[in-house]
Design a protein around this motif. Structure first.
Motif, PDB file in Angstrom:
ATOM      1  N   GLY A  28       0.842  -1.196   0.000  1.00  0.00           N
ATOM      2  CA  GLY A  28       0.000   0.000   0.000  1.00  0.00           C
ATOM      3  C   GLY A  28       0.869   1.235   0.000  1.00  0.00           C
ATOM      4  N   ALA A  41      -0.810   4.285   4.567  1.00  0.00           N
ATOM      5  CA  ALA A  41      -2.027   3.499   4.362  1.00  0.00           C
ATOM      6  C   ALA A  41      -2.454   2.746   5.619  1.00  0.00           C
ATOM      7  CB  ALA A  41      -1.822   2.519   3.217  1.00  0.00           C
ATOM      8  N   HIS A  83       5.991  -0.900   0.022  1.00  0.00           N
ATOM      9  CA  HIS A  83       5.246  -0.065  -0.911  1.00  0.00           C
ATOM     10  C   HIS A  83       5.808  -0.209  -2.324  1.00  0.00           C
ATOM     11  CE1 HIS A  83       8.460   2.714   0.293  1.00  0.00           C
ATOM     12  NE2 HIS A  83       8.286   3.296  -0.871  1.00  0.00           N
ATOM     13  N   ASP A 107      -5.304   0.469   1.742  1.00  0.00           N
ATOM     14  CA  ASP A 107      -5.315   1.895   1.442  1.00  0.00           C
ATOM     15  C   ASP A 107      -6.252   2.588   2.401  1.00  0.00           C
ATOM     16  OD1 ASP A 107      -4.533   4.131  -0.190  1.00  0.00           O
ATOM     17  OD2 ASP A 107      -6.611   4.172  -0.865  1.00  0.00           O
ATOM     18  N   LYS A 108      -5.827   3.741   2.910  1.00  0.00           N
ATOM     19  CA  LYS A 108      -6.618   4.511   3.865  1.00  0.00           C
ATOM     20  C   LYS A 108      -7.170   3.638   4.988  1.00  0.00           C
ATOM     21  CE  LYS A 108      -7.868   7.887   0.367  1.00  0.00           C
ATOM     22  NZ  LYS A 108      -8.864   8.203  -0.670  1.00  0.00           N
ATOM     23  N   ALA A 167      -5.642   0.052  -5.119  1.00  0.00           N
ATOM     24  CA  ALA A 167      -5.105   0.788  -3.974  1.00  0.00           C
ATOM     25  C   ALA A 167      -5.770   2.149  -3.838  1.00  0.00           C
ATOM     26  CB  ALA A 167      -3.600   0.973  -4.116  1.00  0.00           C
ATOM     27  N   ARG A 193      -5.452   5.245  -5.043  1.00  0.00           N
ATOM     28  CA  ARG A 193      -4.912   6.560  -5.368  1.00  0.00           C
ATOM     29  C   ARG A 193      -3.450   6.439  -5.751  1.00  0.00           C
ATOM     30  NH1 ARG A 193      -2.745   8.565  -0.080  1.00  0.00           N
ATOM     31  NH2 ARG A 193      -3.477   7.039   1.407  1.00  0.00           N
ATOM     32  N   PHE A 215       0.217   5.899  -6.224  1.00  0.00           N
ATOM     33  CA  PHE A 215       0.955   4.853  -5.554  1.00  0.00           C
ATOM     34  C   PHE A 215       2.426   5.201  -5.629  1.00  0.00           C
ATOM     35  CE2 PHE A 215       2.279   0.827  -4.305  1.00  0.00           C
ATOM     36  CZ  PHE A 215       1.180   0.101  -3.901  1.00  0.00           C
TER      37      PHE A 215
END
Lengths: 241, 309
Positions: B39, B43, B190, B206-207, B300, B302, B304
């Motif tokens: 992520g 994240a 990542h 993600d988030k 994911a 957004r 990356f």
């Protein structure tokens, strides 16, 4: 127990590898003892008691351990995540604190042996009249300084901050302990500070043991109070990361 | 719980003040696999693995490692999990050998420090102080420390960040060897390439949420078969459920007056038919086909960081 021993062993090695720390803890007190012994001839003829010089040298050495090396070590370990890394192993990080305290107590003992040994061998300095009372005074003083070290090291965020706070405390401590103004040379109006600051109380108690006296009640209370408050606050607010 | 599920995380949530680090994460790690947590930065990957290692206490949800709660069973958990953390260093002047021997003394049945130094190619620098090791050597020492306690699970967090390509490839080989020797690995990264190369299964976070969890092949297939359409409507949609209840629709989001729907390859037909039946013929309708690489970005959610191709 074996974990604490392993940690103490390694921490001792790391301590010995840190030259600047070693210099301040051992060479500075020894240098002061040597220079003033050579200059003044520490025989009590100038009105300064013979107990002053070794007590001052020991007082400064132990003061640097408590206000300098111990808090810098602890704050540095937290800053770099050493304590955090340790907490992912079966070892409880408190064992590192114990190892550090044991190491600093041993270093303090070494400072004392060095100062008394060099003083008596090379400068014919008198040894404390009562070894027992000297030991009690030294222990009380040592514990109060190391407790202060735990407090600083537990609260400040970085090694750099620890060194700043340590220095800010060390120099006034030395001043109020009468390092530059032994005995009656200290103005009367601020002599009470010598009795209640840990370094002042410690040095006075050490001096008392030369003439065979127990530490003064005020000094004992001052040192115990600093110890209790420091450990209490450190235990409450100590940050592992 | 199937017997080979070594780590089970259910509905994990962790906040720091007003910041939600982990919103809702569920995943299981099976014995013997290399499990990737992939992520973008921030994240919630590190918080997730720190919770697995017992360094953080979750605000909600449960974490079990071999059936044990990492917060309350510290002694067992720390012996079962080896951890290589981001932003954790050793004292500057400790030598590589000393560090391994010291850590070996913490565990009930440690591995042989000399053997581990050899395996990680650190024998030549065994007497070198930590501060004087290269980035790759520090990282390998850090992996050695994660393995010294003979763990069942090793957590490796961003272990190749800051390494040059050669050192990165060497480290990857090492991770494979470790798995082949029987250690289950949770790899936080990542770098998409790293996850592709090493991981048996990958959770994309993600988030603070798991947006996808599958084998690499499964993720690729899912991405291939996923369709995405965007459209506007001539009038208000009375209820989103009209669309979200369709089997072909997986997600429905709205940006101002524009709807974005994702789902199976039946998506377009299903949505248009349903809307037309209600007199809401979509206008400005687009279908988008995602490439494989874009699919990861889409999963994911957004931008990356660190994608290298």
């Amino acid at each position: 127990m074996s974990q604490t021993l392993a940690l103490t062993r390694i921490e001792t090695k790391l301590f010995v590898r840190e030259w600047s720390g070693l210099f301040f803890v051992f060479a500075l007190p020894l240098g002061l003892l040597t220079i003033f012994s050579l200059l003044g001839g520490n025989d009590g003829s100038d009105g300064i008691p013979v107990s002053f010089l070794p007590s001052m040298a020991i007082g400064i050495g132990i003061g640097i351990l408590g206000l300098g090396t111990l808090p810098m070590m602890l704050a540095g370990y937290r800053e770099k995540g050493v304590l955090r890394r340790l907490s992912t192993t079966p070892v409880r990080p408190v064992k590192l604190l114990i190892a550090q305290l044991l190491l600093h107590l041993a270093a303090a003992a070494l400072v004392i042996v060095l100062i008394l040994g060099v003083g008596s061998l090379f400068f014919d300095a008198a040894l404390p009249g009562s070894p027992l009372r000297f030991t009690v005074a030294a222990l009380l003083y040592c514990v109060s300084q190391l407790a202060l070290g735990l407090l600083i090291g537990g609260l400040v965020p970085t090694a750099k901050a620890a060194s700043i706070v340590g220095n800010v405390l060390l120099f006034p401590s030395m001043f109020f302990a009468g390092v530059w103004t032994p005995g009656d040379l200290m103005p009367e109006s601020i002599r009470w500070l010598r009795d209640v600051t840990p370094m002042g109380a410690g040095m006075s108690s050490l001096q008392d043991s030369w003439s065979g006296g127990w530490p003064d009640g005020v000094h004992v209370i001052a040192m115990l109070a600093v110890t209790a408050v420091s450990i209490g606050v450190a235990a409450r607010f100590f940050r592992w990361e | 719980m199937p017997e080979n599920d070594l780590v089970v995380v259910q509905n994990l949530r962790k906040t720091y003040g007003a910041t939600v680090a982990v919103d809702d994460v569920s995943l299981t790690v099976r014995e013997g696999e290399i499990f990737g947590i992939l992520g973008p930065n921030g994240a919630g990957k590190t918080t997730t693995v720190e919770s697995i290692a017992g360094l953080r206490s979750p605000d909600a949800g449960t974490v079990r490692v071999i059936g044990l709660d990492p917060r309350t069973r510290r002694t067992e958990i720390t012996s079962l999990i080896g951890v290589q953390l981001q932003a954790s260093e050793l004292p500057e002047k400790i030598r590589a050998r000393e560090a391994l021997e010291l850590y070996a003394s913490f565990y009930p049945s440690p591995r042989d420090p000399a053997e581990l130094l050899e395996q990680l190619g650190l024998t030549e620098v065994r007497e070198t102080q930590f501060a004087k090791l290269s980035g790759g050597q520090k990282q390998r020492l850090s992996i050695a420390l994660a393995l010294i306690g003979n763990p069942r699970v090793a957590i490796l967090d961003e272990l190749t960040t800051g390494l040059d390509p050669q050192a990165r490839r060497d480290t990857w080989e090492l991770v494979r060897q470790i798995r082949d020797a029987g250690v289950t690995i949770i790899l936080v990264t990542h770098f998409m390439e790293e996850a592709e190369y090493l991981c048996d299964r990958i959770a994309i976070i993600d988030k603070g949420r798991v947006v996808a969890l599958d084998t690499l092949a499964g993720l690729v297939d899912a991405a291939r078969s996923e369709q995405r359409i965007t459209f506007r409507l001539p009038a208000e949609l009375p209820d989103n459920a009209i669309l979200t209840s369709l089997p072909a629709v997986r997600t429905l989001t709205r940006e101002q007056d524009r709807f974005i729907a994702t789902g199976t390859d039946e998506l377009l037909v299903a949505v248009v038919t349903e809307l037309a039946g209600r007199g809401l013929a979509p206008i400005d309708l687009h279908t988008e086909h995602t490439t494989l690489d874009d699919a990861f970005l889409a999963l994911a959610g957004r931008n990356f960081e660190g994608v290298e191709r």
